[in-house]
Design an enzyme around this catalytic site. Structure first.
Site, PDB file in Angstrom:
ATOM      1  N   TRP A   1     -17.213  -4.486  -0.005  1.00 39.60           N
ATOM      2  CA  TRP A   1     -16.731  -3.813   1.212  1.00 39.60           C
ATOM      3  C   TRP A   1     -17.468  -2.536   1.525  1.00 39.60           C
ATOM      4  O   TRP A   1     -17.525  -2.100   2.668  1.00 39.60           O
ATOM      5  CB  TRP A   1     -15.229  -3.545   1.119  1.00 39.60           C
ATOM      6  CG  TRP A   1     -14.797  -2.521   0.106  1.00 39.60           C
ATOM      7  CD1 TRP A   1     -14.625  -2.707  -1.230  1.00 39.60           C
ATOM      8  CD2 TRP A   1     -14.453  -1.154   0.360  1.00 39.60           C
ATOM      9  NE1 TRP A   1     -14.203  -1.548  -1.828  1.00 39.60           N
ATOM     10  CE2 TRP A   1     -14.083  -0.576  -0.867  1.00 39.60           C
ATOM     11  CE3 TRP A   1     -14.406  -0.363   1.523  1.00 39.60           C
ATOM     12  CZ2 TRP A   1     -13.689   0.757  -1.000  1.00 39.60           C
ATOM     13  CZ3 TRP A   1     -14.004   0.959   1.401  1.00 39.60           C
ATOM     14  CH2 TRP A   1     -13.648   1.516   0.159  1.00 39.60           C
TER      15      TRP A   1
ATOM     16  N   HIS B   1      -3.142   2.880  -4.546  1.00 36.13           N
ATOM     17  CA  HIS B   1      -2.448   2.450  -3.320  1.00 36.13           C
ATOM     18  C   HIS B   1      -1.017   1.977  -3.626  1.00 36.13           C
ATOM     19  O   HIS B   1      -0.522   1.041  -2.987  1.00 36.13           O
ATOM     20  CB  HIS B   1      -3.232   1.338  -2.613  1.00 36.13           C
ATOM     21  CG  HIS B   1      -4.541   1.821  -2.053  1.00 36.13           C
ATOM     22  ND1 HIS B   1      -4.668   2.367  -0.806  1.00 36.13           N
ATOM     23  CD2 HIS B   1      -5.791   1.853  -2.595  1.00 36.13           C
ATOM     24  CE1 HIS B   1      -5.935   2.711  -0.578  1.00 36.13           C
ATOM     25  NE2 HIS B   1      -6.633   2.415  -1.653  1.00 36.13           N
TER      26      HIS B   1
ATOM     27  N   TYR C   1     -15.253  -4.423   9.489  1.00 29.81           N
ATOM     28  CA  TYR C   1     -13.907  -3.831   9.542  1.00 29.81           C
ATOM     29  C   TYR C   1     -13.482  -3.730  11.005  1.00 29.81           C
ATOM     30  O   TYR C   1     -14.053  -2.971  11.780  1.00 29.81           O
ATOM     31  CB  TYR C   1     -13.902  -2.445   8.878  1.00 29.81           C
ATOM     32  CG  TYR C   1     -13.684  -2.499   7.381  1.00 29.81           C
ATOM     33  CD1 TYR C   1     -13.942  -3.668   6.669  1.00 29.81           C
ATOM     34  CD2 TYR C   1     -13.199  -1.403   6.690  1.00 29.81           C
ATOM     35  CE1 TYR C   1     -13.741  -3.725   5.297  1.00 29.81           C
ATOM     36  CE2 TYR C   1     -12.985  -1.448   5.313  1.00 29.81           C
ATOM     37  CZ  TYR C   1     -13.263  -2.611   4.621  1.00 29.81           C
ATOM     38  OH  TYR C   1     -13.053  -2.664   3.272  1.00 29.81           O
ATOM     39  N   PHE C   2     -12.473  -4.505  11.332  1.00 33.91           N
ATOM     40  CA  PHE C   2     -12.063  -4.540  12.738  1.00 33.91           C
ATOM     41  C   PHE C   2     -11.154  -3.374  13.122  1.00 33.91           C
ATOM     42  O   PHE C   2     -10.677  -3.304  14.251  1.00 33.91           O
ATOM     43  CB  PHE C   2     -11.396  -5.886  13.071  1.00 33.91           C
ATOM     44  CG  PHE C   2     -12.367  -7.050  13.149  1.00 33.91           C
ATOM     45  CD1 PHE C   2     -13.726  -6.878  12.942  1.00 33.91           C
ATOM     46  CD2 PHE C   2     -11.904  -8.330  13.448  1.00 33.91           C
ATOM     47  CE1 PHE C   2     -14.617  -7.947  13.020  1.00 33.91           C
ATOM     48  CE2 PHE C   2     -12.777  -9.412  13.538  1.00 33.91           C
ATOM     49  CZ  PHE C   2     -14.132  -9.221  13.319  1.00 33.91           C
ATOM     50  N   ASP C   3     -10.907  -2.455  12.171  1.00 33.12           N
ATOM     51  CA  ASP C   3     -10.236  -1.214  12.592  1.00 33.12           C
ATOM     52  C   ASP C   3     -11.276  -0.206  13.063  1.00 33.12           C
ATOM     53  O   ASP C   3     -10.921   0.898  13.479  1.00 33.12           O
ATOM     54  CB  ASP C   3      -9.376  -0.618  11.472  1.00 33.12           C
ATOM     55  CG  ASP C   3     -10.146  -0.349  10.191  1.00 33.12           C
ATOM     56  OD1 ASP C   3     -11.035  -1.158   9.847  1.00 33.12           O
ATOM     57  OD2 ASP C   3      -9.863   0.662   9.513  1.00 33.12           O
TER      58      ASP C   3
ATOM     59  N   ASP D   1      -9.173  -0.887  -5.588  1.00 34.05           N
ATOM     60  CA  ASP D   1     -10.041   0.033  -4.845  1.00 34.05           C
ATOM     61  C   ASP D   1      -9.558   1.474  -4.940  1.00 34.05           C
ATOM     62  O   ASP D   1      -8.375   1.741  -5.129  1.00 34.05           O
ATOM     63  CB  ASP D   1     -10.096  -0.391  -3.367  1.00 34.05           C
ATOM     64  CG  ASP D   1      -8.719  -0.466  -2.729  1.00 34.05           C
ATOM     65  OD1 ASP D   1      -7.799  -0.999  -3.384  1.00 34.05           O
ATOM     66  OD2 ASP D   1      -8.543   0.015  -1.603  1.00 34.05           O
ATOM     67  N   GLU D   2     -10.504   2.370  -4.795  1.00 32.49           N
ATOM     68  CA  GLU D   2     -10.267   3.804  -4.553  1.00 32.49           C
ATOM     69  C   GLU D   2      -9.307   4.463  -5.544  1.00 32.49           C
ATOM     70  O   GLU D   2      -8.562   5.361  -5.181  1.00 32.49           O
ATOM     71  CB  GLU D   2      -9.755   3.997  -3.114  1.00 32.49           C
ATOM     72  CG  GLU D   2     -10.731   3.481  -2.081  1.00 32.49           C
ATOM     73  CD  GLU D   2     -10.218   3.522  -0.638  1.00 32.49           C
ATOM     74  OE1 GLU D   2     -11.021   3.729   0.263  1.00 32.49           O
ATOM     75  OE2 GLU D   2      -9.003   3.313  -0.419  1.00 32.49           O
TER      76      GLU D   2
ATOM     77  N   ASP E   1       0.875  -1.180   0.000  1.00 36.54           N
ATOM     78  CA  ASP E   1       0.000   0.000   0.000  1.00 36.54           C
ATOM     79  C   ASP E   1       0.907   1.223   0.000  1.00 36.54           C
ATOM     80  O   ASP E   1       2.139   1.093  -0.076  1.00 36.54           O
ATOM     81  CB  ASP E   1      -0.940  -0.012   1.228  1.00 36.54           C
ATOM     82  CG  ASP E   1      -2.276   0.632   0.897  1.00 36.54           C
ATOM     83  OD1 ASP E   1      -2.280   1.826   0.535  1.00 36.54           O
ATOM     84  OD2 ASP E   1      -3.319  -0.050   0.982  1.00 36.54           O
TER      85      ASP E   1
ATOM     86  N   TRP F   1      -7.689  -3.273   8.873  1.00 33.85           N
ATOM     87  CA  TRP F   1      -6.835  -2.225   8.310  1.00 33.85           C
ATOM     88  C   TRP F   1      -6.075  -1.586   9.455  1.00 33.85           C
ATOM     89  O   TRP F   1      -6.580  -1.540  10.585  1.00 33.85           O
ATOM     90  CB  TRP F   1      -7.700  -1.187   7.576  1.00 33.85           C
ATOM     91  CG  TRP F   1      -8.476  -1.797   6.457  1.00 33.85           C
ATOM     92  CD1 TRP F   1      -9.791  -2.159   6.474  1.00 33.85           C
ATOM     93  CD2 TRP F   1      -7.981  -2.156   5.158  1.00 33.85           C
ATOM     94  NE1 TRP F   1     -10.141  -2.714   5.264  1.00 33.85           N
ATOM     95  CE2 TRP F   1      -9.058  -2.722   4.445  1.00 33.85           C
ATOM     96  CE3 TRP F   1      -6.733  -2.038   4.528  1.00 33.85           C
ATOM     97  CZ2 TRP F   1      -8.912  -3.186   3.126  1.00 33.85           C
ATOM     98  CZ3 TRP F   1      -6.607  -2.498   3.233  1.00 33.85           C
ATOM     99  CH2 TRP F   1      -7.676  -3.055   2.540  1.00 33.85           C
ATOM    100  N   THR F   2      -4.881  -1.093   9.165  1.00 38.53           N
ATOM    101  CA  THR F   2      -4.044  -0.757  10.323  1.00 38.53           C
ATOM    102  C   THR F   2      -3.510   0.682  10.353  1.00 38.53           C
ATOM    103  O   THR F   2      -2.512   0.940  11.005  1.00 38.53           O
ATOM    104  CB  THR F   2      -2.857  -1.749  10.428  1.00 38.53           C
ATOM    105  OG1 THR F   2      -2.092  -1.666   9.222  1.00 38.53           O
ATOM    106  CG2 THR F   2      -3.333  -3.167  10.643  1.00 38.53           C
ATOM    107  N   GLU F   3      -4.202   1.586   9.680  1.00 38.84           N
ATOM    108  CA  GLU F   3      -3.753   2.988   9.812  1.00 38.84           C
ATOM    109  C   GLU F   3      -3.718   3.399  11.281  1.00 38.84           C
ATOM    110  O   GLU F   3      -2.814   4.118  11.719  1.00 38.84           O
ATOM    111  CB  GLU F   3      -4.708   3.944   9.077  1.00 38.84           C
ATOM    112  CG  GLU F   3      -4.663   3.873   7.580  1.00 38.84           C
ATOM    113  CD  GLU F   3      -5.761   2.966   7.028  1.00 38.84           C
ATOM    114  OE1 GLU F   3      -6.131   1.974   7.717  1.00 38.84           O
ATOM    115  OE2 GLU F   3      -6.229   3.229   5.914  1.00 38.84           O
TER     116      GLU F   3
HETATM  117  C1  TNX Z   1     -10.802   1.576   2.891  1.00 40.13           C
HETATM  118  S1  TNX Z   1     -11.350  -1.330   2.056  1.00 40.13           S
HETATM  119  C2  TNX Z   1      -9.766   0.972   2.232  1.00 40.13           C
HETATM  120  C3  TNX Z   1      -8.464   0.830   2.915  1.00 40.13           C
HETATM  121  C4  TNX Z   1      -8.451   1.549   4.241  1.00 40.13           C
HETATM  122  C5  TNX Z   1      -9.737   1.279   4.986  1.00 40.13           C
HETATM  123  C6  TNX Z   1      -9.753   1.863   6.366  1.00 40.13           C
HETATM  124  C7  TNX Z   1     -10.588  -0.818   0.902  1.00 40.13           C
HETATM  125  C8  TNX Z   1     -10.713  -1.639  -0.251  1.00 40.13           C
HETATM  126  N1  TNX Z   1      -9.890   0.333   1.014  1.00 40.13           N
HETATM  127  O1  TNX Z   1      -7.436   1.284   2.075  1.00 40.13           O
HETATM  128  O2  TNX Z   1      -7.362   1.083   4.965  1.00 40.13           O
HETATM  129  O3  TNX Z   1     -10.808   1.804   4.229  1.00 40.13           O
HETATM  130  O4  TNX Z   1     -10.873   1.447   7.106  1.00 40.13           O
END
Ligand code: TNX
Length: 525
Positions: free
Chosen positions: A377, A251, A404-406, A307-308, A190, A455-457
């Site tokens: 997701w 990412h 999402y466990f974060d 994603d994103e 990432d 996710w671990t931010e």
């Molecule tokens: C969304 S889930 C993301 C991650 C982030 C997360 C934080 C996904 C496909 N993308 O890059 O870490 O939210 O909750």
């Protein structure tokens, strides 16, 4: 006199009742059926005689015995007068098992080694969580039948934002195996870091592996190819498949620090976020990487993220090469460029005899259900789940809320994220999936299963990681393994108490749902 007799009876009845509750079989995830038949098998607390009629079960047995040596210092012998006997024979569902405990022995039957493994993990919980009296463990006599509801029972860990290392990952695999979770999705790349050695492109780790989320100058951290092999083998012994994720085309900032020639630029908030979609070299480079990935991971799937992309593809709009690609291939907008990229990389995955997995954005890239599987997701976009199902994709359900466990796990908490106030409490994890999900019933056979994503931010160290995973992992396992009609949250909480003390013995820093207000901060987390 009659009155006293009645009182006496009440006392006796309530005593037996209390004893029964106390001697209940506690297994997580709850099996398909558990019938207690009365009486106990009395196992020695330090020694179990163990017999197996099939060498196919050897590996599952070895893991079980090593674990019990570790859990309770139990040693094993193998004669035919066994306390525990394992048999493999046809007739049970793959991955399923049955256990019969009478006063003489416990017999585990399964059709395959995986089923044996699951049966042994159930027996392990029975041994751990049953009453101990003197030097005896009192295993209640019973008949258990069990098999999984979903074949995909996953947990994802993001080690790009923060890195946890071999020992912590092995512990997580142990805990997954105990809960019969069978897919470990490993988010290894990432913007914050590239965590897997690729021999052909060493800078990916020596440069791209430097730093962590919000700490770009931190030390270099990554897994060597040897460590990856070790972890893959460790997971395999526990019937867990590791699905690696190499996120693209977004990412990608860590990779782009190492090999800027393949960067497609980014945005102000997400600099150097994408791979370059219009350079032939990018496709060769990424395919080389995936080739090494396919050599390290025997899984039939490779996750390409997807994603994103819109977070940082702005430079594509002005890049000369992207512009000429758009003209040449008749791509009308940046979404079409993304689609082109995803389809090219899906071809690469296919050429490696693997199947592509992607986040739910890939449905819009029309990569096709024969070429890809989808992870849904975006809980706020139920229409995307519906679209995936209507387009015949196989889908894994992992919506942010509640999987999402974060995310925060209790109303009173501030540890973790929220989505417009919404969070992921353990009861919602447990009761997932709600039958109100769109398309869920009509397309049930396309739903492969359920996964939680860590996710671990915001998860900076092992203690915080524990706090976010445990015991939601226990609720997840029951959501994924146990039939809806067999789930009962109150009963789960009762069984969970034993599991929490097991976590405690392991120094796992779990969240205690029975004392939700306790502040981890006060305890220095
Ligand atoms: C969304 S889930 C993301 C991650 C982030 C997360 C934080 C996904 C496909 N993308 O890059 O870490 O939210 O909750």
């Amino acid at each position: 006199m009659a009155k006293y007799f009645a009182l006496f009876l009440i006392a006796v009845v309530s005593c037996t009742h209390a004893a029964r509750e106390d001697r209940k079989i506690r297994i997580i995830p709850q099996p398909v059926s558990v019938v207690q038949t009365g009486g106990f098998l009395r196992l020695d607390t330090s020694y179990i005689d163990f017999y197996s009629s099939s060498s196919d079960a050897n590996n599952a047995i070895k893991v079980f015995q090593d674990e019990l040596k570790d859990d309770l210092q139990i040693t094993f012998s193998s004669q035919k007068s066994s306390d525990v006997e394992v048999t493999i024979h046809d007739g049970l569902v793959s991955g399923g098992y049955s256990i019969e405990v009478d006063r003489k022995k416990a017999t585990i039957s399964a059709s395959d080694p995986e089923g044996t493994f699951h049966g042994l993990q159930s027996l392990r919980q029975m041994i751990l969580f049953s009453e101990k009296k003197g030097n005896k463990i009192l295993i209640p006599c019973c008949k258990i039948e069990d098999f999984p509801e979903y074949k995909w029972r996953g947990l994802m860990l993001d080690e790009a934002r923060h890195f946890f290392g071999v020992e912590k990952v092995k512990q997580l695999l142990d805990m997954m195996a105990l809960h019969k979770l069978n897919i470990f999705h490993w988010h290894l790349t990432d913007a914050s870091g590239w965590r897997i050695e690729i021999k052909k492109y060493p800078l990916l780790t020596t440069v791209g592996g430097k730093g962590a989320h919000k700490n770009p100058d931190g030390p270099v951290k990554f897994y060597t190819a040897e460590q990856i092999k070790e972890i893959v083998a460790y997971a395999g012994e526990r019937f867990i498949t590791i699905v690696p994720e190499i996120d693209m085309p977004g990412h990608a900032a860590a990779a782009n620090r190492a090999y800027p020639e393949f960067s497609g630029g980014g945005s102000e908030a997400y600099p150097e976020f994408t791979f370059h979609p219009a350079k032939e070299g990018t496709y060769a480079y990424l395919t080389d990487i995936l080739r090494e990935i396919s050599e390290l991971f025997p899984a039939s799937d490779i996750h390409l993220g997807g994603d994103e992309v819109h977070f940082g593809n702005q430079q594509w709009a002005t890049d000369r090469q992207v512009q000429s690609l758009m003209k040449k291939m008749n791509l009308s907008d940046l979404k079409a460029v993304e689609k082109y990229f995803i389809n090219r990389m899906s071809d690469s995955v296919k050429s490696l005899q693997r199947k592509m997995l992607g986040w739910d954005e890939i449905v819009d890239s029309e990569v096709g259900p024969d070429n890809a599987m989808v992870m849904w997701w975006r809980h706020d976009k139920p229409e995307q789940l519906k679209k995936a199902l209507e387009n015949k994709y196989n889908v894994i359900l992992c919506p942010r809320i509640p999987l999402y466990f974060d995310f925060v796990q209790h109303e009173s908490h501030k540890w973790g994220r929220r989505w417009r106030g919404a969070f992921a409490d353990i009861e919602k994890v447990y009761t997932f999936p709600p039958d109100t999900l769109p398309g869920f019933k009509e397309f049930n056979d396309q739903i492969l299963g359920i996964q939680a994503n860590v996710w671990t931010e915001t998860i900076v160290d092992d203690r915080r990681l524990d706090f976010m995973i445990y015991p939601r992992i226990s609720a997840l396992s029951e959501a994924a393994w146990t039939k809806a009609g067999n789930k009962n949250y109150e009963d789960f909480l009762e069984r969970l108490k034993a599991m929490l003390s097991f976590f405690k013995d392991r120094d796992i820093y779990y969240f205690n749902p029975f004392e939700p207000g306790l502040s981890p901060e006060a305890e220095g987390i």
